[in-house]
Write a protein that holds these residues in place. Structure first.
Motif, PDB file in Angstrom:
ATOM      1  N   VAL A 117       0.937  -1.097  -0.055  1.00 41.88           N
ATOM      2  CA  VAL A 117       0.093   0.283   0.211  1.00 41.88           C
ATOM      3  C   VAL A 117       1.221   1.738   0.687  1.00 41.88           C
ATOM      4  N   LEU A 118       1.084   2.182  -0.872  1.00 41.38           N
ATOM      5  CA  LEU A 118       0.911   3.205  -0.569  1.00 41.38           C
ATOM      6  C   LEU A 118       0.493   4.485  -0.514  1.00 41.38           C
ATOM      7  N   ILE A 119       0.895   5.211   0.793  1.00 35.41           N
ATOM      8  CA  ILE A 119      -0.323   6.879   1.728  1.00 35.41           C
ATOM      9  C   ILE A 119       0.539   8.282   0.468  1.00 35.41           C
ATOM     10  N   ASN A 120      -0.026   8.341  -0.266  1.00 33.33           N
ATOM     11  CA  ASN A 120       0.460   9.972  -1.209  1.00 33.33           C
ATOM     12  C   ASN A 120      -0.861  10.873   0.032  1.00 33.33           C
ATOM     13  N   GLU A 121      -0.358  12.255   0.156  1.00 32.25           N
ATOM     14  CA  GLU A 121      -1.073  12.940   0.538  1.00 32.25           C
ATOM     15  C   GLU A 121      -0.644  13.926  -0.104  1.00 32.25           C
ATOM     16  N   TYR A 122      -2.183  15.145   0.083  1.00 31.31           N
ATOM     17  CA  TYR A 122      -2.016  16.115  -1.499  1.00 31.31           C
ATOM     18  C   TYR A 122      -2.878  17.161  -0.952  1.00 31.31           C
ATOM     19  N   PRO A 123      -2.191  18.003  -0.384  1.00 30.66           N
ATOM     20  CA  PRO A 123      -2.774  19.288  -0.362  1.00 30.66           C
ATOM     21  C   PRO A 123      -3.105  20.092  -1.252  1.00 30.66           C
ATOM     22  N   PRO A 130       2.049  12.670 -14.532  1.00 36.50           N
ATOM     23  CA  PRO A 130       1.603  12.373 -15.931  1.00 36.50           C
ATOM     24  C   PRO A 130       2.781  10.851 -15.425  1.00 36.50           C
ATOM     25  N   HIS A 131       2.439   9.298 -14.863  1.00 39.43           N
ATOM     26  CA  HIS A 131       2.544   8.344 -15.309  1.00 39.43           C
ATOM     27  C   HIS A 131       2.311   6.652 -15.076  1.00 39.43           C
ATOM     28  N   LYS A 132       3.287   5.861 -15.997  1.00 40.58           N
ATOM     29  CA  LYS A 132       2.632   4.660 -15.627  1.00 40.58           C
ATOM     30  C   LYS A 132       3.358   3.933 -14.389  1.00 40.58           C
ATOM     31  N   ASP A 133       2.765   2.890 -14.067  1.00 38.09           N
ATOM     32  CA  ASP A 133       2.856   2.586 -12.515  1.00 38.09           C
ATOM     33  C   ASP A 133       4.284   1.170 -12.769  1.00 38.09           C
ATOM     34  N   GLY A 134       4.469   0.729 -14.163  1.00 35.03           N
ATOM     35  CA  GLY A 134       5.447   0.335 -14.191  1.00 35.03           C
ATOM     36  C   GLY A 134       5.223  -1.234 -13.978  1.00 35.03           C
ATOM     37  N   ALA A 142      -6.257  -0.703  -6.998  1.00 36.13           N
ATOM     38  CA  ALA A 142      -7.655  -0.078  -5.934  1.00 36.13           C
ATOM     39  C   ALA A 142      -6.659   0.993  -4.976  1.00 36.13           C
ATOM     40  N   THR A 143      -7.470   2.139  -5.463  1.00 35.19           N
ATOM     41  CA  THR A 143      -7.150   3.297  -4.714  1.00 35.19           C
ATOM     42  C   THR A 143      -8.907   3.552  -3.870  1.00 35.19           C
ATOM     43  N   VAL A 144      -8.529   3.887  -2.658  1.00 29.83           N
ATOM     44  CA  VAL A 144      -9.473   4.493  -1.535  1.00 29.83           C
ATOM     45  C   VAL A 144      -8.796   6.591  -1.543  1.00 29.83           C
ATOM     46  N   LEU A 190      -1.733   7.084 -19.587  1.00 26.26           N
ATOM     47  CA  LEU A 190      -0.727   7.732 -18.426  1.00 26.26           C
ATOM     48  C   LEU A 190      -1.824   8.206 -17.663  1.00 26.26           C
ATOM     49  N   HIS A 191      -1.759   8.472 -15.757  1.00 20.29           N
ATOM     50  CA  HIS A 191      -2.358   8.748 -14.915  1.00 20.29           C
ATOM     51  C   HIS A 191      -1.568   9.896 -14.011  1.00 20.29           C
ATOM     52  N   GLY A 192      -3.176  10.357 -13.427  1.00 24.17           N
ATOM     53  CA  GLY A 192      -1.536  12.063 -12.839  1.00 24.17           C
ATOM     54  C   GLY A 192      -2.261  13.149 -12.552  1.00 24.17           C
ATOM     55  N   THR A 228      -7.023  19.192   1.979  1.00 30.04           N
ATOM     56  CA  THR A 228      -6.003  17.910   1.793  1.00 30.04           C
ATOM     57  C   THR A 228      -6.573  16.653   1.335  1.00 30.04           C
ATOM     58  N   ARG A 229      -6.357  15.541   0.639  1.00 30.69           N
ATOM     59  CA  ARG A 229      -6.691  14.860   0.097  1.00 30.69           C
ATOM     60  C   ARG A 229      -5.338  13.587   0.590  1.00 30.69           C
ATOM     61  N   ALA A 230      -5.892  12.089   1.068  1.00 25.81           N
ATOM     62  CA  ALA A 230      -5.266  11.094   1.013  1.00 25.81           C
ATOM     63  C   ALA A 230      -5.687  10.261   0.372  1.00 25.81           C
ATOM     64  N   SER A 231      -4.070   9.672  -0.329  1.00 26.79           N
ATOM     65  CA  SER A 231      -4.978   8.102  -1.200  1.00 26.79           C
ATOM     66  C   SER A 231      -4.241   7.416  -0.471  1.00 26.79           C
ATOM     67  N   LEU A 232      -4.509   6.117  -0.347  1.00 23.47           N
ATOM     68  CA  LEU A 232      -3.913   4.861  -0.159  1.00 23.47           C
ATOM     69  C   LEU A 232      -4.473   3.631  -0.975  1.00 23.47           C
ATOM     70  N   TYR A 234      -3.319  -0.263  -3.189  1.00 21.23           N
ATOM     71  CA  TYR A 234      -3.472  -1.153  -2.962  1.00 21.23           C
ATOM     72  C   TYR A 234      -2.796  -1.623  -4.387  1.00 21.23           C
ATOM     73  N   ARG A 235      -1.468  -2.434  -3.985  1.00 21.29           N
ATOM     74  CA  ARG A 235      -1.507  -3.183  -5.301  1.00 21.29           C
ATOM     75  C   ARG A 235      -0.903  -4.658  -4.518  1.00 21.29           C
ATOM     76  N   ASP A 236      -0.649  -5.877  -5.776  1.00 25.45           N
ATOM     77  CA  ASP A 236       0.039  -6.941  -5.550  1.00 25.45           C
ATOM     78  C   ASP A 236       1.289  -7.126  -6.540  1.00 25.45           C
TER      79      ASP A 236
HETATM   80  O1  LIG Z   1      -3.395   9.241  -5.457  1.00 24.23           O
HETATM   81  C1  LIG Z   1      -3.953   8.714  -6.881  1.00 24.23           C
HETATM   82  O2  LIG Z   1      -4.678   9.021  -6.229  1.00 24.23           O
HETATM   83  C2  LIG Z   1      -2.808   8.473  -7.370  1.00 24.23           C
HETATM   84  C3  LIG Z   1      -1.383   8.331  -7.020  1.00 24.23           C
HETATM   85  C4  LIG Z   1      -0.802   7.610  -7.961  1.00 24.23           C
HETATM   86  O3  LIG Z   1      -0.815   7.370  -9.399  1.00 24.23           O
HETATM   87  C5  LIG Z   1       0.558   6.641  -7.779  1.00 24.23           C
HETATM   88  O4  LIG Z   1       1.020   6.427  -6.752  1.00 24.23           O
HETATM   89  O5  LIG Z   1       1.042   5.820  -8.707  1.00 24.23           O
END
Ligand SMILES: O=C(O)CCC(=O)C(=O)O
Length: 254
Positions: A117-123, A130-134, A142-144, A190-192, A228-232, A234-236
């Protein structure tokens, strides 16, 4: 602000009921995937994580659980902590794809479940290029979303390989929602997220998941003022090191 109440969750029986039909197969959006209480409890865990958990980038900070990847490999094979398992991971694994496919979205991933799980914070004014996850992950994300609404943009490369700066699609993500992207959307596009304070031009015509939103009436003026948004996410992770847990505390983070 949104006008949600503390109603019990009405989860869909299958993901197919929540498929974003304007996107290539298959992407799903569930506006109420967790309750307000669950959102608060998870945000508390994120906010009170040990300082060493946060990695500060130029404009954004993030946490990785159970650890960062090294050469696309997860060295720390410990299970996710309980607060990332319950309720999100277990709920995710409990929903069938469709009436004719009782399997869940991770059924054909190597570990048949998310292990990272990656947790990103966006004030406000913060985004992600824009990127691909690779190639490190199975192509299901799955993003919450917690704390605020914002717009995720989907881009395509032009024939010459340069990025077309106009997004092909825009997906609005409300707090407590779940967005699942798979397949082509993962590998071909790509997503961004734009580094802005207000998402503009929001409407039924411009937002692909408009009909699946909890509160589209909040954006009727076409605007979303970000908090401020945080996203979680979830990946394998495909490769998990068997050595990882024998390497000792060097790779461990509390
Ligand atoms: O925060 C998001 O919804 C996207 C996160 C993202 O692009 C990533 O973790 O690769």
């Amino acid at each position: 602000m949104d006008n949600s109440s503390s109603q019990p969750l009405k989860l869909p029986h299958t993901l197919e009921e929540k498929r974003i039909k304007a996107l290539p197969p298959a992407c799903y959006y569930i506006s109420d995937f967790i309750t307000e209480e669950e959102e608060k409890a998870i945000l508390h865990k994120v906010d009170t994580a040990p300082k060493a958990r946060w990695r500060q980038l130029t404009h954004r900070r993030l946490q990785t659980w159970p650890s960062d990847l090294v050469k696309n490999t997860l060295l720390d094979a410990r299970p996710l902590p309980d607060w990332l398992e319950q309720p999100i991971a277990s709920r995710l694994l409990s929903i069938s794809l469709s009436e004719s496919q009782p399997e869940n979205i991770f059924h054909d991933s190597p570990h048949q479940r998310p292990n990272h799980v990656l947790i990103n914070e966006y004030p406000p004014h913060t985004g992600i290029m824009p990127h691909k996850d690779g190639g490190a992950y199975h192509p299901v994300v799955a993003t919450v979303s917690l704390g605020s609404t914002l717009c995720l943009n989907i881009y395509k490369s032009k024939e010459d390989g340069a990025l077309d700066p106009e997004p092909v699609w825009r997906i609005l993500q409300e707090p407590r929602s779940l967005l699942i992207t798979t397949a082509d959307l993962y590998t071909e596009y790509l997503h961004g997220i734009e580094p802005i304070a207000t998402d503009v031009g929001l409407s039924e015509e411009t937002i692909v998941n408009w009909d699946l939103l909890r509160s589209s009436e909040l954006y009727i003026d076409g605007l979303n003022q970000r908090q401020t948004r945080a996203s979680l996410t979830y990946r394998d992770v495909l490769k998990v090191s068997k050595l990882g847990n024998k390497l000792g505390p060097m790779f461990k983070r509390s």
